[in-house]
Write an enzyme that holds these catalytic residues in place. Structure first.
Site, short mmCIF file in Angstrom:
data_model
loop_
_atom_site.label_atom_id
_atom_site.label_comp_id
_atom_site.label_asym_id
_atom_site.label_seq_id
_atom_site.Cartn_x
_atom_site.Cartn_y
_atom_site.Cartn_z
N MET A 144 0.93 -1.29 0.13
CA MET A 144 -0.05 -0.07 0.16
C MET A 144 0.98 1.24 0.01
O MET A 144 0.38 2.42 0.17
CB MET A 144 -1.01 0.04 1.13
CG MET A 144 -2.05 -1.13 1.26
SD MET A 144 -3.49 -0.88 2.03
CE MET A 144 -2.72 -0.62 3.79
N HIS B 101 9.35 1.27 3.08
CA HIS B 101 10.37 1.21 3.90
C HIS B 101 11.33 0.06 3.67
O HIS B 101 10.83 -0.58 2.73
CB HIS B 101 10.17 1.38 5.50
CG HIS B 101 9.12 0.20 5.96
ND1 HIS B 101 9.33 -1.17 6.10
CD2 HIS B 101 7.80 0.30 6.10
CE1 HIS B 101 8.39 -1.90 6.17
NE2 HIS B 101 7.35 -1.17 6.43
N GLY C 190 11.72 -2.83 4.92
CA GLY C 190 11.21 -4.07 5.18
C GLY C 190 10.52 -4.33 3.64
O GLY C 190 10.55 -5.57 3.34
N HIS C 191 9.86 -3.26 3.14
CA HIS C 191 9.38 -3.65 1.79
C HIS C 191 10.30 -3.92 0.77
O HIS C 191 10.33 -4.75 -0.13
CB HIS C 191 8.58 -2.28 1.21
CG HIS C 191 7.24 -2.18 2.14
ND1 HIS C 191 7.12 -1.03 2.96
CD2 HIS C 191 6.25 -2.65 2.26
CE1 HIS C 191 6.10 -1.18 3.44
NE2 HIS C 191 5.40 -2.13 2.96
N LYS D 129 5.66 -10.43 9.16
CA LYS D 129 4.99 -9.72 10.19
C LYS D 129 3.39 -9.71 10.19
O LYS D 129 2.84 -9.76 11.54
CB LYS D 129 5.29 -8.13 9.92
CG LYS D 129 4.84 -7.19 11.19
CD LYS D 129 5.24 -5.71 10.82
CE LYS D 129 4.46 -5.12 9.73
NZ LYS D 129 2.95 -4.79 10.31
N ILE E 253 11.21 -8.17 9.13
CA ILE E 253 12.42 -7.49 9.26
C ILE E 253 12.22 -6.35 10.49
O ILE E 253 11.12 -5.74 10.66
CB ILE E 253 12.42 -6.37 7.94
CG1 ILE E 253 12.29 -7.40 6.58
CG2 ILE E 253 13.84 -5.61 7.82
CD1 ILE E 253 13.69 -8.48 6.58
N MET F 85 9.43 -3.46 11.35
CA MET F 85 9.17 -2.56 10.81
C MET F 85 7.62 -2.38 10.35
O MET F 85 7.09 -3.39 9.75
CB MET F 85 10.38 -2.68 9.55
CG MET F 85 11.66 -2.28 9.91
SD MET F 85 12.70 -2.39 8.29
CE MET F 85 14.31 -1.99 9.38
N SER F 86 7.26 -1.04 10.40
CA SER F 86 5.89 -1.12 9.66
C SER F 86 5.69 0.51 9.33
O SER F 86 6.18 1.47 9.95
CB SER F 86 4.84 -1.26 10.82
OG SER F 86 3.54 -0.78 10.62
#
Length: 282
Positions: free
Chosen positions: A33, A37, A39-40, A153, A180, A188-189
């Site tokens: 979406m 960050h 993590g993506h 996650k 991550i 991470m979020s």
């Protein structure tokens, strides 16, 4: 660095993927979406291990937000996202408008049971996974990708999407990637940016509490007492706890002891105005 292709229609996406497939190249999809960050980017890199081409979708999906949730304030950072994806070597961004995903008269959704009805996230967000599954089903069939990469996650989401892809014979392999984390353990979020400085300092309590709980369970402490004491610790640290539960790692069914395993600990808690989720294996 080659400028990344941005496609906004299903026809354009399918044409690009068809060309890659014609050349004998596998394609990995990373659904997001936006508000990306590192993590993506790790998801993108995982996709690149499996496929020659990677596509990242950026679509803030309205059907997975309840009326009281943060759809309108969900961060939109497309220019930054595009730069990050170019740097990572992504081949294309699928950036559809809402009307391309849900045109006038759209009336179909995916009905879910199994891991989507486990009494975890679905207990607090009863329409969430229906929206997630519907948009993922569309993205899988729109892209005709060979792989789709999801982070652990959102563990219940991972299990829901994997079950759906198998049950509906969508012809796509779901590739999981371990959560991550920041150096202090916080998962991470995109929502971490909502934390105040003080809240950000406190947030790693969640991961530490789960690690300690996992150790107790592995050491065969009484599961119910260990979970209850971990829940109390988190509440005492200033969190509003939605749930902290030990569940079977595949079915997400409740467990009573280590013998019922493999076990996954799943958690959701609010800190100020931010809702954090996490999970770890036992």
């Amino acid at each position: 660095m080659t400028e990344i292709a941005v496609v906004e229609t299903v026809a354009s996406l399918r044409a690009a993927v068809a060309g890659w497939h014609a050349a004998g190249e596998k394609v990995a999809l990373v659904p997001t979406m936006g508000a990306l960050h590192s993590g993506h980017i790790a998801l993108v890199k995982e996709g690149q291990k499996h496929a020659r081409r990677t596509v990242v979708s950026i679509f803030v999906n309205p059907t997975q937000f309840a009326p009281h949730e943060d759809f309108k304030k969900y961060p939109r950072t497309f220019d930054t996202d595009r730069a990050m994806l170019e740097e990572a070597g992504t081949d294309a961004i699928f950036f559809p408008p809402v009307e391309a995903m849900y045109p006038p008269g759209y009336a179909t959704r995916v009905l879910l049971l199994g891991p989507a009805a486990a009494g975890l996230e679905d207990r607090f967000r009863p329409t969430h996974f229906e929206g997630v599954a519907t948009v993922c089903c569309k993205l899988f069939t729109q892209s005709r990708a060979d792989y789709a990469v999801f982070g652990e996650k959102d563990y219940q989401q991972l299990k829901v999407v994997t079950r759906m892809a198998d049950d509906l014979d969508l012809g796509i392999e779901i590739v999981p990637l371990a959560t991550i984390r920041e150096a202090d353990g916080l998962a991470m979020s995109s929502r971490n940016r909502y934390l105040s400085i003080e809240e950000r300092e406190r947030a790693p309590v969640l991961h530490r509490a789960m690690q300690a709980l996992a150790t107790r369970i592995r050491n065969r402490d009484d599961l119910f007492r260990a979970v209850s004491e971990a829940q109390s610790e988190i509440v005492s640290a200033g969190f509003e706890l939605d749930y902290l539960e030990a569940r079977h790692a595949e079915s997400l069914a409740p467990v009573t002891s280590l013998a019922d395993g493999p076990i996954r600990l799943l958690l959701a808690a609010r800190l100020g105005g931010t809702r954090l989720i996490d999970n770890i294996a036992v």
